[in-house]
Design an enzyme around this catalytic site. Structure first.
Site, short mmCIF file in Angstrom:
data_model
loop_
_atom_site.label_atom_id
_atom_site.label_comp_id
_atom_site.label_asym_id
_atom_site.label_seq_id
_atom_site.Cartn_x
_atom_site.Cartn_y
_atom_site.Cartn_z
NE ARG A 94 -3.71 2.62 2.30
CZ ARG A 94 -4.33 3.14 3.51
NH1 ARG A 94 -3.97 2.43 4.63
NH2 ARG A 94 -5.13 4.12 3.28
CG HIS A 95 -1.06 4.90 -0.96
ND1 HIS A 95 -1.19 5.80 -0.21
CD2 HIS A 95 -2.21 4.43 -1.55
CE1 HIS A 95 -2.55 6.02 -0.03
NE2 HIS A 95 -3.27 5.17 -0.58
N GLY A 96 1.89 5.29 0.65
CA GLY A 96 2.21 6.14 1.81
C GLY A 96 1.17 6.97 2.11
CE1 TYR A 107 -8.43 15.87 0.26
CE2 TYR A 107 -9.38 14.23 -1.04
CZ TYR A 107 -9.12 15.20 -0.78
OH TYR A 107 -9.80 16.40 -1.64
CG ASN A 108 -4.23 8.24 3.38
OD1 ASN A 108 -3.17 7.84 2.78
ND2 ASN A 108 -5.10 7.62 3.24
NE ARG A 129 -4.09 7.20 -3.16
CZ ARG A 129 -5.17 7.57 -3.79
NH1 ARG A 129 -4.74 8.76 -4.61
NH2 ARG A 129 -6.07 6.92 -3.82
CD GLU A 139 -8.65 2.30 -2.95
OE1 GLU A 139 -8.80 1.03 -3.49
OE2 GLU A 139 -8.23 2.43 -1.60
NE ARG A 168 -18.70 1.87 9.26
CZ ARG A 168 -17.21 1.77 9.58
NH1 ARG A 168 -16.69 2.03 8.76
NH2 ARG A 168 -17.03 1.41 10.63
CG HIS A 192 -4.43 2.72 -4.26
ND1 HIS A 192 -4.30 4.05 -4.13
CD2 HIS A 192 -4.48 2.69 -5.65
CE1 HIS A 192 -3.82 4.52 -5.15
NE2 HIS A 192 -3.78 3.84 -6.15
#
Length: 228
Positions: A10-12, A16-17, A61, A85, A111, A153
């Site tokens: 997964r990217h760094g 937004y994260n 990213r 993603e 959810r 992602h």
């Protein structure tokens, strides 16, 4: 004989994260912490997996995270838009609270693990199919004990694993999400075995405590206790 090992990375971290905003296919760059994570994670990954081929989502990213690893290894990065993603349609860029307020029924569906209706989100089964097919295609270009590293992602990787394990991505939720610059390791099964890939390790990182990893290179560290 195709590659026997696949690593999904997964990217760094991005802004937004850090703000807990849903990114989807918005092309947002790594932030300062994310760039540090990419370099630290690359060194840790290199200690256990030396890729023959590195392929990445074309979103910046992921591509920059891939380059941090590939640069240390001395191999090029191949970009593939099929590794992007999952698209979240109308929800991209929003926080969970904003989504819950604007689309309460669809948020509840999401959810529960269902595909939210009417928000133009990409179906989970579709993502799993495109991710698994793309990983297999790249793995099949390699030979013997070769290792393929795929940089992508969070949601896409979880769904890729689900697809590679032969599970129903529309309903099965047995794969936990991954932290930034953490990886999963899959190994090809023996010929004729079902499924054709096995999950060996999941959500492996550089070994930092999670709070330190999320805080980045300038985090204030507790002073070491003085001896009596």
């Amino acid at each position: 004989m195709a590659a026997r090992t696949v690593v999904l990375l997964r990217h760094g971290r991005t802004a937004y994260n850090a703000a807990l905003r849903l990114q989807g296919q918005i092309d947002i760059p790594l932030d300062e912490v994310g760039r540090w994570q990419a370099e630290e994670g690359a060194s840790a990954l290199l200690a256990s997996h030396r890729a023959t081929k590195v392929v990445s989502s074309d979103l910046v990213r992921a591509a920059d995270t891939a380059r941090a690893y590939a640069r240390q290894l001395g191999v090029p990065v191949e970009l593939d838009e099929r590794l992007r993603e999952r698209s979240f349609g109308d929800w991209e860029g929003l926080t969970g609270d904003e989504i819950a307020t604007g689309w309460p029924e669809q948020h509840a569906q999401w959810r529960r693990g269902a595909d939210p209706e009417g928000v133009r989100a990409e179906a989970k089964a579709v993502v799993a199919e495109r991710m698994a097919a793309t990983v297999r295609e790249h793995a099949d270009t390699l030979e013997g004990d070769a290792c393929l590293v795929v940089v992508s992602h969070g949601a896409a990787i979880s769904l890729a694993i689900t697809g590679l394990l032969g599970l129903d991505a529309s309903s099965w939720r047995g794969i936990a999400g991954m932290h930034n610059v953490h990886w999963s390791h899959l190994h090809r099964s023996a010929p004729g075995a079902v499924p054709d890939w096995r999950l060996v390790a999941h959500n492996v990182g550089a070994g930092y405590p999670l709070d330190r990893w999320q805080a980045g290179p300038h985090a204030d560290l507790e002073p070491e206790p003085k001896s009596a």
